[in-house]
Motif scaffolding. Structure first.
Motif, PDB file in Angstrom:
ATOM      1  N   LEU A  54       0.847  -1.195   0.000  1.00 57.08           N
ATOM      2  CA  LEU A  54       0.000   0.000   0.000  1.00 57.08           C
ATOM      3  C   LEU A  54       0.881   1.243   0.000  1.00 57.08           C
ATOM      4  CD1 LEU A  54      -2.701  -1.020   2.619  1.00 57.08           C
ATOM      5  CD2 LEU A  54      -3.142  -0.434   0.232  1.00 57.08           C
ATOM      6  N   ALA A  78      -1.018  -2.356  -7.338  1.00 60.47           N
ATOM      7  CA  ALA A  78      -2.425  -2.737  -7.191  1.00 60.47           C
ATOM      8  C   ALA A  78      -2.621  -4.182  -7.621  1.00 60.47           C
ATOM      9  CB  ALA A  78      -3.303  -1.803  -8.016  1.00 60.47           C
ATOM     10  N   GLU A  79      -1.953  -4.562  -8.708  1.00 64.42           N
ATOM     11  CA  GLU A  79      -2.068  -5.951  -9.173  1.00 64.42           C
ATOM     12  C   GLU A  79      -1.518  -6.928  -8.139  1.00 64.42           C
ATOM     13  OE1 GLU A  79      -0.211  -6.272 -13.028  1.00 64.42           O
ATOM     14  OE2 GLU A  79      -1.631  -4.795 -13.837  1.00 64.42           O
ATOM     15  N   ARG A  81      -1.244  -6.433  -4.864  1.00 65.26           N
ATOM     16  CA  ARG A  81      -2.197  -6.478  -3.741  1.00 65.26           C
ATOM     17  C   ARG A  81      -3.357  -7.416  -4.077  1.00 65.26           C
ATOM     18  NH1 ARG A  81      -1.508  -0.753  -3.577  1.00 65.26           N
ATOM     19  NH2 ARG A  81      -3.496  -0.391  -4.618  1.00 65.26           N
ATOM     20  N   ASN A  82      -3.777  -7.313  -5.323  1.00 62.73           N
ATOM     21  CA  ASN A  82      -4.928  -8.086  -5.756  1.00 62.73           C
ATOM     22  C   ASN A  82      -4.649  -9.592  -5.790  1.00 62.73           C
ATOM     23  OD1 ASN A  82      -6.599  -8.991  -8.614  1.00 62.73           O
ATOM     24  ND2 ASN A  82      -7.713  -8.010  -6.948  1.00 62.73           N
ATOM     25  N   PHE A  87      -5.841  -8.686   2.850  1.00 62.06           N
ATOM     26  CA  PHE A  87      -5.832  -7.829   4.044  1.00 62.06           C
ATOM     27  C   PHE A  87      -6.978  -8.182   4.976  1.00 62.06           C
ATOM     28  CE2 PHE A  87      -3.570  -5.146   1.021  1.00 62.06           C
ATOM     29  CZ  PHE A  87      -2.541  -4.644   1.803  1.00 62.06           C
ATOM     30  N   PHE A  89      -8.527  -6.330   8.479  1.00 56.57           N
ATOM     31  CA  PHE A  89      -8.350  -5.132   9.305  1.00 56.57           C
ATOM     32  C   PHE A  89      -9.061  -5.268  10.650  1.00 56.57           C
ATOM     33  CE2 PHE A  89      -8.351  -3.902   4.843  1.00 56.57           C
ATOM     34  CZ  PHE A  89      -7.170  -3.174   4.734  1.00 56.57           C
ATOM     35  N   PRO A 107     -12.349  -8.504  -4.684  1.00 55.18           N
ATOM     36  CA  PRO A 107     -11.028  -8.645  -5.317  1.00 55.18           C
ATOM     37  C   PRO A 107     -11.114  -9.307  -6.684  1.00 55.18           C
ATOM     38  CG  PRO A 107     -10.971  -9.379  -3.035  1.00 55.18           C
ATOM     39  CD  PRO A 107     -12.406  -9.209  -3.387  1.00 55.18           C
ATOM     40  N   TYR A 110     -11.677  -6.920  -9.524  1.00 52.19           N
ATOM     41  CA  TYR A 110     -10.500  -6.182  -9.989  1.00 52.19           C
ATOM     42  C   TYR A 110      -9.467  -7.064 -10.664  1.00 52.19           C
ATOM     43  CZ  TYR A 110     -12.587  -2.262  -7.675  1.00 52.19           C
ATOM     44  OH  TYR A 110     -13.450  -1.267  -7.324  1.00 52.19           O
TER      45      TYR A 110
ATOM     46  N   ARG B 327      -9.062   0.007  -3.082  1.00 55.41           N
ATOM     47  CA  ARG B 327      -7.649   0.098  -3.463  1.00 55.41           C
ATOM     48  C   ARG B 327      -6.861  -1.033  -2.810  1.00 55.41           C
ATOM     49  NH1 ARG B 327      -4.684   2.459  -6.449  1.00 55.41           N
ATOM     50  NH2 ARG B 327      -3.685   4.201  -5.414  1.00 55.41           N
ATOM     51  N   ALA B 328      -7.179  -1.356  -1.551  1.00 50.86           N
ATOM     52  CA  ALA B 328      -6.435  -2.396  -0.834  1.00 50.86           C
ATOM     53  C   ALA B 328      -6.611  -3.755  -1.495  1.00 50.86           C
ATOM     54  CB  ALA B 328      -6.888  -2.448   0.623  1.00 50.86           C
ATOM     55  N   VAL B 329      -7.809  -4.016  -2.008  1.00 48.48           N
ATOM     56  CA  VAL B 329      -8.020  -5.335  -2.610  1.00 48.48           C
ATOM     57  C   VAL B 329      -7.658  -5.360  -4.091  1.00 48.48           C
ATOM     58  CG1 VAL B 329      -9.799  -5.939  -0.948  1.00 48.48           C
ATOM     59  CG2 VAL B 329     -10.446  -4.993  -3.182  1.00 48.48           C
ATOM     60  N   GLY B 330      -7.044  -4.290  -4.577  1.00 52.84           N
ATOM     61  CA  GLY B 330      -6.477  -4.371  -5.920  1.00 52.84           C
ATOM     62  C   GLY B 330      -7.029  -3.419  -6.962  1.00 52.84           C
ATOM     63  N   ALA B 331      -7.885  -2.459  -6.559  1.00 49.34           N
ATOM     64  CA  ALA B 331      -8.373  -1.500  -7.547  1.00 49.34           C
ATOM     65  C   ALA B 331      -7.243  -0.544  -7.920  1.00 49.34           C
ATOM     66  CB  ALA B 331      -9.543  -0.719  -6.980  1.00 49.34           C
TER      67      ALA B 331
END
Lengths: 227, 418
Positions: A54, A78-79, A81-82, A87, A89, A107, A110, B327-331
């Motif tokens: 991040l 981003a890719e 992370r995807n 994550f 929280f 997810p 995306y 954004r965290a999950v990939g956007a």
């Protein structure tokens, strides 16, 4: 596998600089379960953000599964992370107006696959398939966190990053959540990195890494990983 | 990420805030429908004026007294005895002149408002005293009865031809043909009824009475110049063909200047315009009017666009945490950007569509109701395309800034946002 070499992070490049990380080196093997502990301001959240792609380090190297990620573009991050990172929280962070299954699907949207089947599988793994169509408001805290874990799992990530996953839960729900993490780590060899204040939670890991003032001050081996 | 997913997402987000979305829509709906209605009415007016004027033909010239640039009221000044009047004798001179080879028919007209009485009914109407060829030049056809001719002219016969509306109001149920009307207490026999022509801009063309020029000069207007010539209001002159208009204009000018004894350096004391010129002027005036109306309506469209921008900014703020989660999950940034752009596009697209339907409906109603008064509304595809694309454009443009803000959010801060 996570390899971090002398990573620093400085915030506020103006008059007041905050050194959140002052040279952290760290190696986490595939299939490990590691707890990151330390007081507030110790830099554990910053380290977590960097490991989670991040954020990027001010200096130093971060190699994730053989890929140097500290210099990647925003889109590539981003890719990653995807595909590679899940994550979880403290505050669950589910989308409030959509169903559990739609949250788990997020997810997948995306990564361009969008499969109800995978989302159902992930919900099944956390034992919540029966509540797939419920919205977050209709679920208990423990259930919401299980939905969040399912969302983290849905793309078959290499690592799950959990930031105080039991912080907002009662002890029973917290134990259930930890049991899920433990099982995912043991059975599926998913690398799990926990950030926590709770010593009991930390003790569930194989290794505890203690941070203070942006540096690692101590590492404790609790038990050997099952290799 | 697939576009269909973005679209579904946008629709869900809009549906989640129904009232907010609806209120935002209203701004655009009003803007689009206003543009369509006002432009259609503008076009309608233009079309009806144009059709009337072009009915007259492009080879017709219109001669009025007065120097160029003088107030049109100079016609009445002339009637009060000033020297620069047009006279019937002028018209006859043009008709007879050997130098007027391009001139066909010459019609003389005196126009005045009179009260026409029939029994207990009366009506204030425009009276045109004309030569018989007037009706041919300006396409007045007699529906029933006959038109007056040279015989009536010579004998200054007390006969009239009534416009459809005059006949209808004065004689309601009975047939006006063959009956008598009174003008200035003089009895006139109705020998013909004109064909119905309809209205232009609220002014009926059927509210008219025609009578032989000689009769009107002798009994109604009675205007004479100091030299004893008969004052007329205007002349309608038909050139021998559309190509002869300019020559005709020149020949008429020469004859009239000679007759009015004007010096070389003196301005003409009359105006000659072709209907084509009048048409051009009318076109310009109504064009400017339409543009003016459209720009007023355009302002409301812009205001609608600002509404979209406002609501999108609020929406981005409201959903900061959602953006962080995505954004965290990939956007990617562009996924977030696209999500908000599609939301504003959906808003403006549906606003445009609804506005289009309402604008079209209202224009139809105006057309139907306004027909009586000669006010039409012409909806042409270009108006629809213009209004719709401007609304979508405005909506999209208004979405760009909020969407950019959403895409620029730092995921970590967005996730922490309360």
């Amino acid at each position: 596998m996570i390899e971090i070499e002398n990573v620093t992070k400085v915030y506020g490049m103006g008059a007041v600089e905050v050194h959140a990380l002052r040279g952290v080196s760290l190696r986490i093997e595939q299939g490990e379960m590691v707890a990151l502990m330390g007081p507030s301001g110790s830099g554990k959240s910053t380290l977590m953000s960097i490991i989670g792609c991040l954020d990027q380090p001010t200096s130093g190297a971060y190699v994730l599964d053989g890929l140097e990620v500290s210099k990647l573009t925003d889109n590539r991050l981003a890719e990653i992370r995807n595909r590679k990172i899940g994550f979880v929280f403290q505050t669950f962070n589910l989308l409030p107006r959509v169903s559990a299954i739609a949250n788990v699907e997020l997810p997948l949207i995306y990564s361009g696959v969008r499969g109800k089947r995978q989302a159902r599988e992930a919900l099944e793994r956390v034992g919540l398939l029966g509540r797939a169509s419920h919205g977050p408001a209709q679920l208990s805290g423990g259930e919401q966190q299980r939905v969040a874990i399912a969302r983290a799992l849905v793309n078959h990530p290499a690592i799950i990053l959990a930031d105080e996953p039991t912080g907002n839960l009662d002890s029973k729900a917290g134990e259930e959540i930890m049991a899920i993490f433990e099982e995912l780590n043991r059975k599926e060899r998913i690398t799990i990195l926990l950030v926590t204040h709770d010593q009991d939670v930390g003790n569930m890991a194989q290794r505890i890494i203690r941070l203070r003032d942006g540096m690692i001050i101590k590492e404790e081996i609790i038990r050997e990983a099952d290799r | 990420m697939k576009l269909i997913d973005s679209l579904v997402m946008a629709l869900k987000a809009l549906a989640a805030n129904k009232l907010r979305s609806a209120l935002t829509l209203i701004g655009l709906v009003v803007g689009v429908s206003a543009v369509i209605i006002l432009m259609s009415v503008g076009r309608g007016v233009q079309a009806s004026i144009t059709s009337v004027v072009s009915d007259l033909g492009s080879d017709v010239l219109f001669v009025m007294p007065g120097r160029p640039g003088e107030n049109p009221l100079s016609a009445s000044m002339a009637a009060m005895g000033k020297i620069d009047a047009l006279t019937w004798e002028d018209a006859q001179a043009i008709e007879r002149s050997a130098d007027a080879s391009s001139v066909g028919a010459v019609a003389s007209v005196v126009t005045t408002m009179v009260e026409v009485v029939a029994g207990r009914e009366s009506r204030l109407v425009e009276l045109d005293g004309t030569t018989p060829n007037f009706s041919e030049i300006i396409n007045y056809a007699v529906d029933r009865g006959i038109h007056f001719d040279q015989g009536h002219m010579r004998s200054r016969a007390n006969v009239v031809v009534l416009g459809d509306k005059v006949a209808e109001t004065l004689f309601e149920d009975s047939d006006a043909l063959g009956q008598y009307v009174k003008i200035n207490s003089i009895k006139f026999r109705v020998i013909g009824i004109l064909e119905k022509k309809g209205s232009v801009m609220g002014q009926s063309q059927d509210d008219v009475v025609l009578m032989p020029l000689t009769t009107a000069l002798a009994r109604i207007t009675q205007g004479l110049t100091p030299q004893g010539q008969h004052i007329i209001g205007s002349m309608l002159i038909k050139a021998t063909g559309p190509g002869e208009v300019d020559d005709a204009k020149e020949q008429i000018t020469d004859i009239l200047r000679k007759r009015h004894r004007l010096q070389e350096d003196e301005d003409s004391d009359f105006n000659i315009s072709s209907f084509e010129e009048i048409l051009a002027i009318v076109g310009t005036i109504t064009g400017v009017m339409t543009l003016f109306l459209a720009s007023i309506a355009g302002v409301s469209l812009v205001v609608g666009g600002i509404g979209v921008m406002n609501i999108m900014l609020v929406s981005v703020k409201d959903r900061t945490r959602e953006i962080g989660i995505r954004r965290a999950v990939g956007a990617k940034r562009r996924d977030i950007m696209l999500q908000f752009l599609i939301e504003s596009a959906t808003l403006s697209f549906s606003g445009g569509l609804i506005g289009l339907a309402i604008g079209w409906g209202v224009a139809q109603v105006i057309s139907a109701v306004g027909k009586e008064f000669g006010i039409g509304a012409t909806i042409s595809p270009d108006i629809v395309v213009l209004a719709f694309s401007v609304s979508v454009g405005v909506g999209l443009f208004s979405g760009i800034y909020p969407a950019t803000r959403a895409a620029r959010l730092d995921p970590i801060e967005a996730l922490r946002f309360e």
